[in-house]
Design a protein around this motif. Structure first.
Motif, PDB file in Angstrom:
ATOM      1  N   ALA A 153       0.900  -1.238  -0.084  1.00 51.24           N
ATOM      2  CA  ALA A 153      -0.028  -0.011   0.023  1.00 51.24           C
ATOM      3  C   ALA A 153       0.748   1.435  -0.221  1.00 51.24           C
ATOM      4  N   ALA A 154       1.973   1.137   0.579  1.00 54.04           N
ATOM      5  CA  ALA A 154       2.827   2.325   0.867  1.00 54.04           C
ATOM      6  C   ALA A 154       3.535   2.659  -0.574  1.00 54.04           C
ATOM      7  N   ILE A 155       4.051   1.499  -1.068  1.00 54.80           N
ATOM      8  CA  ILE A 155       4.531   1.552  -2.449  1.00 54.80           C
ATOM      9  C   ILE A 155       3.572   2.152  -3.586  1.00 54.80           C
ATOM     10  N   ALA A 156       2.429   1.750  -3.421  1.00 55.74           N
ATOM     11  CA  ALA A 156       1.312   2.116  -4.182  1.00 55.74           C
ATOM     12  C   ALA A 156       0.921   3.403  -4.067  1.00 55.74           C
ATOM     13  N   GLU A 157       1.060   3.988  -2.884  1.00 62.24           N
ATOM     14  CA  GLU A 157       0.889   5.361  -2.609  1.00 62.24           C
ATOM     15  C   GLU A 157       1.950   6.317  -3.161  1.00 62.24           C
ATOM     16  N   ALA A 158       3.188   5.915  -2.932  1.00 68.11           N
ATOM     17  CA  ALA A 158       4.444   6.689  -3.381  1.00 68.11           C
ATOM     18  C   ALA A 158       4.489   6.573  -4.945  1.00 68.11           C
ATOM     19  N   ARG A 159       4.003   5.524  -5.512  1.00 67.46           N
ATOM     20  CA  ARG A 159       4.147   5.455  -7.088  1.00 67.46           C
ATOM     21  C   ARG A 159       2.824   6.305  -7.595  1.00 67.46           C
ATOM     22  N   VAL A 160       1.779   6.536  -7.133  1.00 63.44           N
ATOM     23  CA  VAL A 160       0.663   7.676  -7.305  1.00 63.44           C
ATOM     24  C   VAL A 160       1.542   8.961  -7.245  1.00 63.44           C
ATOM     25  N   SER A 161       2.040   9.279  -5.976  1.00 64.78           N
ATOM     26  CA  SER A 161       2.656  10.500  -5.996  1.00 64.78           C
ATOM     27  C   SER A 161       3.838  11.021  -6.881  1.00 64.78           C
ATOM     28  N   LEU A 162       4.637   9.896  -7.242  1.00 63.34           N
ATOM     29  CA  LEU A 162       5.600  10.025  -8.092  1.00 63.34           C
ATOM     30  C   LEU A 162       5.200  10.347  -9.535  1.00 63.34           C
ATOM     31  N   ILE A 163       4.322   9.701  -9.919  1.00 63.41           N
ATOM     32  CA  ILE A 163       3.583  10.070 -11.386  1.00 63.41           C
ATOM     33  C   ILE A 163       2.902  11.220 -11.255  1.00 63.41           C
ATOM     34  N   GLU A 164       2.317  11.747 -10.117  1.00 66.44           N
ATOM     35  CA  GLU A 164       1.659  13.099 -10.321  1.00 66.44           C
ATOM     36  C   GLU A 164       2.637  14.207 -10.479  1.00 66.44           C
ATOM     37  N   GLN A 165       3.948  14.036  -9.870  1.00 69.21           N
ATOM     38  CA  GLN A 165       4.977  14.893  -9.781  1.00 69.21           C
ATOM     39  C   GLN A 165       5.511  14.743 -11.363  1.00 69.21           C
ATOM     40  N   GLN A 166       5.615  13.730 -11.711  1.00 69.41           N
ATOM     41  CA  GLN A 166       6.104  13.609 -13.102  1.00 69.41           C
ATOM     42  C   GLN A 166       5.218  14.507 -14.214  1.00 69.41           C
ATOM     43  N   ILE A 167       4.032  14.133 -14.160  1.00 67.26           N
ATOM     44  CA  ILE A 167       3.072  14.954 -14.886  1.00 67.26           C
ATOM     45  C   ILE A 167       3.184  16.578 -14.556  1.00 67.26           C
ATOM     46  N   GLU A 168       3.101  16.911 -13.408  1.00 66.32           N
ATOM     47  CA  GLU A 168       3.496  18.342 -13.066  1.00 66.32           C
ATOM     48  C   GLU A 168       5.069  18.996 -13.855  1.00 66.32           C
ATOM     49  N   LEU A 169       5.861  18.217 -13.616  1.00 67.95           N
ATOM     50  CA  LEU A 169       6.949  18.560 -14.033  1.00 67.95           C
ATOM     51  C   LEU A 169       6.999  18.657 -15.665  1.00 67.95           C
ATOM     52  N   GLU A 170       6.302  17.574 -16.401  1.00 66.56           N
ATOM     53  CA  GLU A 170       6.243  17.689 -17.659  1.00 66.56           C
ATOM     54  C   GLU A 170       5.694  18.901 -18.155  1.00 66.56           C
ATOM     55  N   ARG A 171       4.431  19.205 -17.571  1.00 69.26           N
ATOM     56  CA  ARG A 171       3.715  20.319 -17.775  1.00 69.26           C
ATOM     57  C   ARG A 171       4.652  21.751 -17.767  1.00 69.26           C
ATOM     58  N   GLU A 172       5.077  21.649 -16.654  1.00 70.28           N
ATOM     59  CA  GLU A 172       6.182  22.858 -16.408  1.00 70.28           C
ATOM     60  C   GLU A 172       7.158  23.034 -17.505  1.00 70.28           C
ATOM     61  N   GLY A 173       7.866  21.802 -17.811  1.00 66.66           N
ATOM     62  CA  GLY A 173       8.944  21.947 -18.835  1.00 66.66           C
ATOM     63  C   GLY A 173       8.360  22.233 -20.127  1.00 66.66           C
ATOM     64  N   ALA A 174       7.222  21.579 -20.437  1.00 66.16           N
ATOM     65  CA  ALA A 174       6.462  21.926 -21.706  1.00 66.16           C
ATOM     66  C   ALA A 174       6.200  23.275 -21.906  1.00 66.16           C
TER      67      ALA A 174
END
Length: 325
Positions: A153-174
């Motif tokens: 459950a902790a790994i799954a939660e961290a995975r969700v947070s990581l992907i959300e951060q990747q999406i935000e970084l991708e939008r900012e970089g774009a």
């Protein structure tokens, strides 16, 4: 009495001999100074090559014939544009490349975001499964199994947070890439527009009515088609023939006689039968030698012609001028 007359005559004769021969009368001071002059326009508009970035010399492709009267807007000069057109092609290629980069970057960003969104959906689904397993409070589940569910459950939660951060970084970089590319596009658009304007400026039309007088090169030769000229050179001049002056060269010995405001009378060498009138409006305070072959000291003056005749007078014509004292 006769003796008295004889003595008087002898005395008069002696006085005359002592005085010596009679001196001739001194000539009267002349009431005018005669000089030569050259006509010029009081309002002569010079046409030079247009200011162009990174260009200092130009080649003349077309010149209006000298002596032709032109109206405002008529073609005077056409300069070579081959170099500018080559530079324009390069800048247009740069602009096309950045336009392509903007389009490609947008498509790549959309694809990347779509992949991340799919990964996020999958991660959220896995997180939900892990939470459900961890939420089971049943004695049938061993302690080690429950610890594993907690880690999952902790790994799954961290995975969700990581992907959300990747999406935000991708939008900012774009967004940052888009700002940079849009800046490049504006720069190339500006350069393309400037080069197009510069090419247009190489075709020079008459800014007013006038008669064409071809300019000269630095060595005194008339500019002609095919010649190389430089920034600041007068390609042609458009003199106003209704406002004429005569440039005078006056000997140094006449300096004390000549003053501003004195009247002048002139006759054109090309039309000596007609008399024109004017007034001295400029006197140079500087004296100079007339030229290398004639070491006479002179000074320059300018007289404004009051009854200029545009049909007869042309810049460069010579005249005999009398300054009235």
């Amino acid at each position: 009495m006769r003796t008295v007359f004889v003595v008087a005559a002898l005395l008069l004769s002696a006085c005359t001999q002592e005085a010596g021969p009679r001196q001739p009368d001194q000539p009267q001071t002349p009431n005018r100074v005669q000089v030569s002059g050259e006509l010029a326009s009081a309002d002569s508009l010079g046409i030079s090559p247009p200011p162009v970035r990174r260009q200092w010399q130009y080649q003349v492709k077309y010149l209006a014939p000298e002596g032709v009267k032109v109206s405002q807007g008529e073609l005077l000069v056409r300069l070579d544009t081959s170099d500018l057109r080559q530079r324009l092609q390069l800048r247009q290629a740069d602009l096309a490349a950045v336009e392509q980069d903007i389009q490609t970057s947008g498509m790549r960003n959309e694809k990347k975001l779509e992949e991340l969104k799919l990964n996020l959906a999958e991660a959220r689904m896995n997180r939900e499964k892990a939470r459900r397993k961890f939420a089971i409070q049943d004695d049938s589940v061993a302690r080690l199994e429950r610890e594993k569910y907690a880690r999952d459950a902790a790994i799954a939660e961290a995975r969700v947070s990581l992907i959300e951060q990747q999406i935000e970084l991708e939008r900012e970089g774009a967004a940052q890439r888009l700002v940079m590319l849009q800046g490049d596009r504006r720069r190339w658009q500006s350069r393309v527009a400037q080069l197009q304007a510069d090419i247009g400026k190489m075709t020079i039309t008459a800014p007013r009515d006038g008669m064409v007088v071809i300019g000269t090169t630095f060595d005194g030769n008339k500019i002609k088609e095919g010649a190389t000229v430089f920034a600041g050179d007068d390609l042609v001049r458009l003199p106003d023939l209704s406002r004429m002056v005569v440039n005078l060269v006056i000997p140094e010995v006449e300096a004390r006689k000549v003053n501003l405001g004195q009247r002048v009378v002139l006759r054109l060498d090309a039309a000596p039968e007609k008399e024109f009138h004017g007034v001295l409006t400029e006197i140079s305070p500087v004296f100079r030698r007339k030229n290398q072959s004639v070491p006479v000291v002179v000074f320059d003056a300018v007289a404004t012609i009051e009854d200029a005749d545009a049909r007869l007078m042309r810049p460069g014509m010579t005249a005999k001028v009398e300054v009235l004292l």
